[in-house]
Design a protein around this motif. Sequence first.
Motif, short mmCIF file in Angstrom:
data_model
loop_
_atom_site.label_atom_id
_atom_site.label_comp_id
_atom_site.label_asym_id
_atom_site.label_seq_id
_atom_site.Cartn_x
_atom_site.Cartn_y
_atom_site.Cartn_z
N ASP A 83 0.51 10.28 -15.51
CA ASP A 83 -0.05 8.93 -15.64
C ASP A 83 -1.55 8.93 -15.39
OD1 ASP A 83 2.38 7.84 -16.23
OD2 ASP A 83 2.83 7.17 -14.17
N HIS A 84 -2.19 7.87 -15.91
CA HIS A 84 -3.64 7.75 -15.76
C HIS A 84 -4.04 7.87 -14.29
CE1 HIS A 84 -7.73 6.58 -16.62
NE2 HIS A 84 -7.67 5.70 -15.65
N GLY A 85 -4.96 8.75 -14.01
CA GLY A 85 -5.44 8.94 -12.65
C GLY A 85 -4.66 10.00 -11.91
N TYR A 86 -3.36 9.81 -11.82
CA TYR A 86 -2.51 10.81 -11.15
C TYR A 86 -2.65 12.17 -11.83
CZ TYR A 86 -0.41 6.63 -9.12
OH TYR A 86 -0.23 5.45 -8.47
N ALA A 87 -2.93 12.13 -13.13
CA ALA A 87 -3.11 13.39 -13.88
C ALA A 87 -4.21 14.26 -13.27
CB ALA A 87 -3.41 13.07 -15.34
N ARG A 129 5.65 8.13 -5.11
CA ARG A 129 4.98 7.50 -6.25
C ARG A 129 3.94 8.44 -6.86
NH1 ARG A 129 5.00 3.17 -2.77
NH2 ARG A 129 2.76 3.18 -2.33
N ILE A 130 3.20 9.12 -5.98
CA ILE A 130 2.18 10.05 -6.47
C ILE A 130 2.83 11.19 -7.24
CG2 ILE A 130 0.42 11.72 -5.74
CD1 ILE A 130 -0.16 9.78 -3.35
N ALA A 131 3.93 11.71 -6.69
CA ALA A 131 4.62 12.83 -7.35
C ALA A 131 5.14 12.39 -8.72
CB ALA A 131 5.76 13.33 -6.47
N ARG A 132 5.65 11.16 -8.77
CA ARG A 132 6.15 10.64 -10.04
C ARG A 132 5.00 10.47 -11.04
NH1 ARG A 132 9.56 7.00 -7.50
NH2 ARG A 132 7.99 5.38 -7.76
N GLY A 133 3.91 9.89 -10.57
CA GLY A 133 2.72 9.72 -11.42
C GLY A 133 2.24 11.06 -11.96
N ARG A 134 2.27 12.07 -11.11
CA ARG A 134 1.84 13.41 -11.56
C ARG A 134 2.81 13.97 -12.58
NH1 ARG A 134 0.67 17.35 -6.69
NH2 ARG A 134 0.12 18.67 -8.48
N ALA A 135 4.10 13.80 -12.31
CA ALA A 135 5.10 14.35 -13.24
C ALA A 135 4.96 13.71 -14.62
CB ALA A 135 6.50 14.11 -12.68
#
Lengths: 428, 428
Positions: A42-46, A33-39
């Motif tokens: 997304d807000h925060g994961y960025a 999920r974190i890797a997807r958020g970074r890819a």
Amino acid sequence: MYVDLGNALNGQPRLTREALDRLDDRVADAHERIARGRADADHGYAALNLPDTVDADAVRAAVADFDDPETVLTVGIGGSALGAATLTEALGGDVDHYILDNVDPAHVGTLLDSLSLADTVVHVVSRSGTTAETLSNFLVVREAMTDAGVDWTERTLVTTGEAGNLRSLAERHDLPALDVPAGVPGRFSALSTVALPVAALAGADIEGLLDGARAEADRLSGSLFESPAYAYGAACYALERRGAGVNAMMPYAESLEYFAEWFAQLWAESLGKDAVGQTPVRALGATDQHSQLQLYRAGPRDKLVTLVRPRERPEVPIPETDLDGLSYLGGESLGGLLDAEFEATEASLAAADCPNIRVEIDRVDAHGIGELLYGMEAACVLYGELANVSTFTQPAVEWGKRAARGLLGGGDFPEADAVGEKRELLVE
Amino acid sequence: MYVDLGNALNGQPRLTREALDRLDDRVADAHERIARGRADADHGYAALNLPDTVDADAVRAAVADFDDPETVLTVGIGGSALGAATLTEALGGDVDHYILDNVDPAHVGTLLDSLSLADTVVHVVSRSGTTAETLSNFLVVREAMTDAGVDWTERTLVTTGEAGNLRSLAERHDLPALDVPAGVPGRFSALSTVALPVAALAGADIEGLLDGARAEADRLSGSLFESPAYAYGAACYALERRGAGVNAMMPYAESLEYFAEWFAQLWAESLGKDAVGQTPVRALGATDQHSQLQLYRAGPRDKLVTLVRPRERPEVPIPETDLDGLSYLGGESLGGLLDAEFEATEASLAAADCPNIRVEIDRVDAHGIGELLYGMEAACVLYGELANVSTFTQPAVEWGKRAARGLLGGGDFPEADAVGEKRELLVE
């Protein structure tokens, strides 16, 4: 960053190696999920992409016109100040760095009187450009400069959002201005345009910092046993679930005092939600052995203690002495003494069944601090995933902001009425 | 000192007025025990007599020969440093006050390099005269003075016990030396020869401080509803029993940051025993509204928040502004803004059912600080009586001291062997 969980196991609250093994499947999912958020940025994961996305050249360019200031004054609050304070305290450098992150009149007045404003660069940081504390302080600082015959437009750097007061002000007066990065909450902004300008002005090694962060990012993987950051986040989460509601962050390095404060914000504001969240407690070794250790060792079994240290320290020998019973210190070094205290405290906690985690970096330098800050951010994001909280929001602080604004006549806010209804039971 | 318990009632954890009424009988008994302990000057209780027993003239005489030093350096740790730091931070004064209460080589070296040692007075504080951290630092400071051509015997003041290394050293070199008071644990020594010399060197109003403490002592009585100190101690005890394991001490004054740290030691080391004891958390208003408040309001219901402020502050107006949406701030003062934030936070916690207590003093001045420190000490002693713990001892810190000493070759201590048996689960 090195994370040693040995002493986190089999204490009280009790966490076992088997429980960590079972948790590792969930870590793998969370990592995805974190890797997807970074890819998707997304807000925060960025925030976890900052080592690659921050424009270090823009930071250097923005500060280039201020040649060798004596002093830098950060005007900001919360995440807009703590990252910068953490960096300059840990990395030292050529400027004195002061922070205005409070609106105490006794402090603001004294500080401004003590500064040579003509040799000071002011860095004002507010994403919205309307933070009451920050803007009030900035108005006071600006007036003090004008009163001192200093052209504030020559001494001011701004980091803010795309629009708003500070942005317009920067445009009107042609001030150097940096963008707060998109999708990065304040408490995750230490490696961005929010904190890096002061580090650059202080002559810190920005590239080293980002390299360290990148090295820690490269260690993120689908197993807590392979990623120091995830090892820390997962163990904290698992211990909280078992009753360790308190996490005492105890670096054994004076220059990491602000780091502990930065960590406290990161942890409290990200994870304190839905009636969960460890309470971070800032401590300092060896000093707090003479203050908090009694409680950690003999008080309620609701604690995890995190012990942080660099593996290398400068060499300061303790002079030989003929003082009674102290000859054992002579020939030893201060660092040797501090490390002995570190290991003794660690063993002392373990002997009392108090779970503790050892976190180490090679040195307190740019690379090490980059690892440590990035590692703790990633640990926090993982913890948030495992606890299923909304890591990147802070809804509970809004109520008080509206009440304060109402009290000051800044609009009609029902929250302000509650202030007048305070129950009293006064003993005097 | 004013203590308002209104917001401590009917929150979560739930404490009722009726429960306080019932507790008041036990407060009466505890007050009798405390009064008896004071009358007999028993260990610990003797601290509550300090306003009457401390020899302020002896303190002034001991510092009289140091004329107007630029800098005072306190070398001590725990209670030997925190009281002095609290006093000079709160009361300001004519000297820069630095503390060596850690043995971090990176810090000690940098600090000594930055000081003009010829204009510095060193105050070494250790009851036993053998505290490893303090004596090591003193040896380093002494050598640095000698290296700088400064006669350390002309610049050193000692506070120590009747016998021991520091006492012999003082006698051998004819140093001014003060006695640590009998029966007063370090964390209760702020109003004694341990901390007052630095306050005297800084030109603080020692009499005002003791007057304030005396005024608070005069308010101790057999009912929590008549004594602010007991009101605070009893409410903290009752809330902890009901689940408030955390006590966030949050002064709204920058100059009380060290007070919060002093309080943390007082609370943790006195009450953290037999698996009870609130965990003190140091916070600072308004700054930590942007850091910890999210957790206090929305995290686990295991907290009490103590909000401290002066009723009067210096006047620093916020300049008028035409910045969008900020005109409501113009004409307001920084103190007005800070107080609005205080009241908004208080109401915000109450609205979320988080118990909180308001503690006020008239001003951050000698009298007010005397009230506050004495009041918190008496609150702590009462809490200890109610919880039936040994308030004035700190047995759990000894294990680690022996382990450290063993590691450094200072004797044969089995605790040191445990260090070598550390369990490892290293993630790197």
